[in-house]
Design an enzyme around this catalytic site. Structure first.
Site, short mmCIF file in Angstrom:
data_model
loop_
_atom_site.label_atom_id
_atom_site.label_comp_id
_atom_site.label_asym_id
_atom_site.label_seq_id
_atom_site.Cartn_x
_atom_site.Cartn_y
_atom_site.Cartn_z
N ARG A 188 19.53 -5.23 38.49
CA ARG A 188 20.60 -6.15 38.14
C ARG A 188 20.50 -6.70 36.71
O ARG A 188 21.51 -6.74 35.99
CB ARG A 188 20.63 -7.36 39.10
CG ARG A 188 21.35 -7.12 40.37
CD ARG A 188 20.65 -7.84 41.49
NE ARG A 188 19.36 -7.25 41.67
CZ ARG A 188 19.15 -6.18 42.47
NH1 ARG A 188 20.12 -5.69 43.17
NH2 ARG A 188 17.93 -5.63 42.56
N THR A 189 19.33 -7.14 36.33
CA THR A 189 19.23 -7.80 35.02
C THR A 189 19.57 -6.81 33.91
O THR A 189 20.38 -7.08 33.03
CB THR A 189 17.82 -8.39 34.82
OG1 THR A 189 17.51 -9.20 35.96
CG2 THR A 189 17.76 -9.25 33.57
N LYS A 242 1.08 5.19 23.81
CA LYS A 242 0.05 5.66 22.86
C LYS A 242 -0.88 4.52 22.44
O LYS A 242 -1.72 4.71 21.57
CB LYS A 242 0.73 6.22 21.61
CG LYS A 242 1.69 7.36 21.88
CD LYS A 242 2.43 7.73 20.59
CE LYS A 242 3.68 8.52 20.87
NZ LYS A 242 4.61 8.52 19.72
N ARG A 265 12.13 -7.77 29.22
CA ARG A 265 11.39 -8.11 30.45
C ARG A 265 9.98 -7.55 30.32
O ARG A 265 9.80 -6.41 29.89
CB ARG A 265 12.06 -7.52 31.68
CG ARG A 265 11.20 -7.66 32.94
CD ARG A 265 11.92 -7.27 34.20
NE ARG A 265 12.92 -8.25 34.55
CZ ARG A 265 13.60 -8.23 35.69
NH1 ARG A 265 13.40 -7.27 36.58
NH2 ARG A 265 14.52 -9.16 35.96
N HIS A 280 12.62 -16.91 34.48
CA HIS A 280 13.71 -15.92 34.48
C HIS A 280 14.99 -16.71 34.13
O HIS A 280 15.86 -16.92 34.98
CB HIS A 280 13.82 -15.24 35.84
CG HIS A 280 14.62 -13.98 35.86
ND1 HIS A 280 15.46 -13.59 34.84
CD2 HIS A 280 14.71 -13.01 36.81
CE1 HIS A 280 16.03 -12.43 35.17
NE2 HIS A 280 15.59 -12.06 36.35
N1 CP Z 1 17.32 -10.69 40.01
C1 CP Z 1 16.69 -9.73 39.29
O1 CP Z 1 15.98 -10.03 38.32
O2 CP Z 1 16.91 -8.46 39.73
P1 CP Z 1 16.34 -7.15 39.04
O3 CP Z 1 14.83 -7.20 39.17
O4 CP Z 1 16.98 -6.02 39.78
O5 CP Z 1 16.73 -7.20 37.58
#
Ligand code: CP
Length: 302
Positions: free
Chosen positions: A51-52, A80, A101, A129
């Site tokens: 999703r993110t 590497k 991320r 998050h």
């Molecule tokens: N909610 C969320 O962070 O989903 P993903 O890990 O799929 O990005």
């Protein structure tokens, strides 16, 4: 710190949170396909995501921007032995903004120190998050009509669930009452309990989901974060702590919404999906509009 970056939800004041909700609502109803024309956004995912990453990429495409990056660090020069410092320093010479991320807590803040361009934290380990939090509060506003004085149950892995950490901090601006539902092993960390106390808010800790359901406006379910456990046996002990089933919502409030940052494993039974109180898939869609708002805001365009 680069002032335009988004590293922690606490980077935003209450007024900024509300302004961004208005901006997300604007983008939902007013597509702006030229807004990011000539902008290059780097999307660096050192950890898996559906999703993110895809909602950021959808938001960038819908605003007319271009995307570079990787979805798996093993295809980059990290494989590497290149450091995060050098990766970010270099990518920030190519892009106007970096969405990142990373599995390590604090990685986004470190990236922000070396980057020439703003960083948006798309999740750093068990820490924060903030963009998920923004779409969560956008979803709560859309469904409840207000963020003020709500009762919110946070259910599941409150220790490692970074989305719950950001949400506690954001909703502390709005006089929330928290019902913290978790097994003993997965309680909300003491620093976040202190955050609630410092804000002068009420909170209740319980391990019994059924106690919280009839009382709350928002039921925020979470997955037990298998990838954060050092010992797989510890995960096995708690992985099925809560499974929400449709019948359990029978005595819930009329206005209750069930939300979840997703992915779900088995903490919400699929028989809940057809209940009008289930909101988690619409919540994920709201992520596109909120991420359009965040991109425009961080780049200083809106
Ligand atoms: N909610 C969320 O962070 O989903 P993903 O890990 O799929 O990005």
């Amino acid at each position: 710190m680069n002032k335009t970056s988004l590293i922690s939800i606490t980077d935003y004041s209450k007024d900024e949170l509300l302004e961004l909700i208005k901006l997300a609502d604007y983008f939902e109803h007013n597509p702006e396909p030229e807004l990011l024309k000539n902008k290059v956004i780097a999307s660096l995912f050192f950890e898996p995501s559906t999703r993110t990453r895809l909602s950021f990429e959808t938001a960038i495409q819908r605003l007319g921007g271009r995307i570079i990056g990787f979805t798996d660090a093993s295809t980059s020069s990290v494989q590497k032995g290149e450091s995060l410092r050098d990766t970010i320093t270099n990518v920030s010479l190519y892009a106007d903004l970096i969405v990142m991320r990373h599995p390590l807590e604090g990685a986004a803040r470190f990236a922000n120190e070396v980057s020439h361009v703003p960083i948006i934290n798309a999740g750093d380990g068990a820490n924060q998050h903030p963009t998920q939090c923004m779409l969560d509060i956008f979803s709560i506003m859309k469904t409840q009509g207000t963020l003020e004085n709500l009762k919110i149950a946070l259910v599941g892995d409150l220790k490692y669930g970074r989305t719950t950490h950001s949400l506690v901090q954001a909703m502390s601006n709005f006089n929330a009452t928290f019902y913290l539902v978790s097994p003993e092993e997965l309680k909300l960390p003491p620093a976040l309990i202190q955050h609630i106390k410092n804000a002068g808010l009420k909170y209740y800790e319980t391990s019994v989901l059924e106690e919280a359901i009839p009382k709350v406006d928002v039921l925020y379910m979470t997955r037990v974060q298998r990838e954060r456990f050092a010992d797989p046996l510890e995960y096995e002990k708690v992985k099925n702590s809560y499974v929400l089933k449709n019948y359990m919502l029978a005595d819930s409030k009329e206005n209750l919404k069930v939300v979840h940052p997703l992915p779900r494993v088995n903490e919400i039974s699929i028989d809940v999906d057809s209940n009008p109180k289930a909101y988690y898939f619409q919540q994920a869609l709201n992520g596109v509009y909120m991420r359009e708002a965040l991109l425009a805001h961080v780049l200083g365009i809106k």
